[in-house]
Design an enzyme around this catalytic site. Structure first.
Site, mmCIF file in Angstrom:
data_model
loop_
_atom_site.group_PDB
_atom_site.id
_atom_site.type_symbol
_atom_site.label_atom_id
_atom_site.label_comp_id
_atom_site.label_asym_id
_atom_site.label_seq_id
_atom_site.Cartn_x
_atom_site.Cartn_y
_atom_site.Cartn_z
ATOM 1 N N GLY A 11 4.313 32.076 37.873
ATOM 2 C CA GLY A 11 4.423 33.222 36.991
ATOM 3 C C GLY A 11 3.627 33.039 35.713
ATOM 4 O O GLY A 11 2.943 32.025 35.516
ATOM 5 N N ASP A 104 15.111 40.722 27.014
ATOM 6 C CA ASP A 104 15.645 41.779 26.156
ATOM 7 C C ASP A 104 16.407 42.826 26.960
ATOM 8 O O ASP A 104 17.156 43.633 26.395
ATOM 9 C CB ASP A 104 14.503 42.460 25.384
ATOM 10 C CG ASP A 104 13.473 43.108 26.303
ATOM 11 O OD1 ASP A 104 13.045 42.438 27.264
ATOM 12 O OD2 ASP A 104 13.092 44.267 26.070
ATOM 13 N N TYR A 127 18.451 44.575 37.008
ATOM 14 C CA TYR A 127 17.726 43.379 36.572
ATOM 15 C C TYR A 127 18.382 42.789 35.325
ATOM 16 O O TYR A 127 18.683 41.590 35.266
ATOM 17 C CB TYR A 127 16.263 43.727 36.294
ATOM 18 C CG TYR A 127 15.515 42.670 35.507
ATOM 19 C CD1 TYR A 127 15.188 41.446 36.084
ATOM 20 C CD2 TYR A 127 15.132 42.903 34.182
ATOM 21 C CE1 TYR A 127 14.515 40.474 35.367
ATOM 22 C CE2 TYR A 127 14.451 41.935 33.462
ATOM 23 C CZ TYR A 127 14.149 40.730 34.055
ATOM 24 O OH TYR A 127 13.477 39.768 33.332
#
Length: 288
Positions: A11, A104, A127
């Site tokens: 990633g 966040d 998520y």
């Protein structure tokens, strides 16, 4: 020599950590992806960790396809929540440290002021819900763990908003970008440097920290800056989120207050536009 294990090495953050690994010869860095340590297979996590025996785990692997997460709920919960719990349990049994990356999206976006670590969490999509569950599982099993919540991550690696904007600006005469979602972007290389500063610090302070680059912008502001710095001849128009319906709802306001991590580790956090200029001029634009 201490071993640092990086999950999600393919990633954006994992790639940036690998890129700076040579600056820290006192550590052996071991990066794993879903093949070497499948976070969706809980039985294999302990086996993999027993084989590697890391001293420090940077838990950067996650299921991050926010819209698709709404249709793969069990898989997302396994990767973002249950796998983190397994990592934490292994760390307790093997006296290892864990630094876990969160988001966040654990907030509902209704705040009017920058969110500190004590702000109430209330995810508005699956998520975010699974990432919050992962945080809670980690701290329940391993109170000495560190969690860093971050936002709007981009990098020269992987897929992200900056690279998407560059492509669209190259292909189209005009684009529309939402102007009513507020936050601050995070250059993954800046976050990687902060993580390593924490690891080599003499002070390991457990708990939750917030990190993003300094500033307060909308996605539209971000896109305009990309357009200006890159010199793309493309019109950028601001529109409301209502004109871009998505399967998963996004928080309207998720600006993170980074005072705690700055004070705890003596950080000077770069402004968002300074970091954007660096990644565009030194890396992304030179390849186009």
């Amino acid at each position: 020599m201490q071993k640092i294990l990086i999950t999600g090495v393919g990633g954006q953050l994992g790639s940036e950590l690998q890129a700076i690994a040579k600056q820290y010869p006192q550590f052996e860095f071991i990066g794993v992806d879903r093949k070497e340590l499948p976070l969706d297979d809980l039985n294999k996590i302990k086996i993999g960790l027993d084989k590697i025996k890391p001293n420090i785990i940077i838990s950067a692997g996650a299921y991050t396809a926010v819209d698709k997460a709404e249709t793969e709920k069990e898989l997302v919960d396994t990767v973002n929540h249950l796998a983190v719990a397994e990592i934490a349990k292994w760390a307790v049994s093997n006296n290892a440290k864990v630094l876990h990356i969160s988001t966040d999206y654990v907030f509902d976006g209704t705040s009017k002021t920058p969110l500190d670590e004590l702000a109430s969490t209330a995810p508005i999509n699956w998520y975010g819900e699974t990432k919050l569950r992962g945080e809670q599982a980690l701290l329940r099993a391993l109170p000495e763990g560190i969690i860093i919540r971050t936002a709007w991550v981009y990098s020269e690696f992987g897929a992200n908003f900056v690279k998407t904007m560059l492509r669209l600006m190259r292909e189209k005469y005009s684009i529309s970008v939402v102007n009513d979602q507020i936050g601050a972007p995070t250059y993954a290389a800046d976050l990687a440097n902060v993580i390593m500063k924490i690891i080599i610090s003499e002070t390991w302070v457990p708990g939750i920290f917030h990190y993003s680059n300094c500033g307060e912008i909308s996605w539209y502001d971000f896109a305009k800056a990309i357009q200006e710095i890159s010199g793309r001849d493309c019109e950028v128009n601001g529109v409301s989120s209502d004109q871009f319906p998505t399967l998963a709802e996004r928080p309207k306001y998720s600006l993170l207050n980074t005072t705690k991590i700055q004070n705890t580790y003596g950080l000077s956090i770069p402004q968002w536009k300074d970091s954007l200029e660096i990644v565009l001029r030194k890396r992304l634009l030179k390849n186009q």
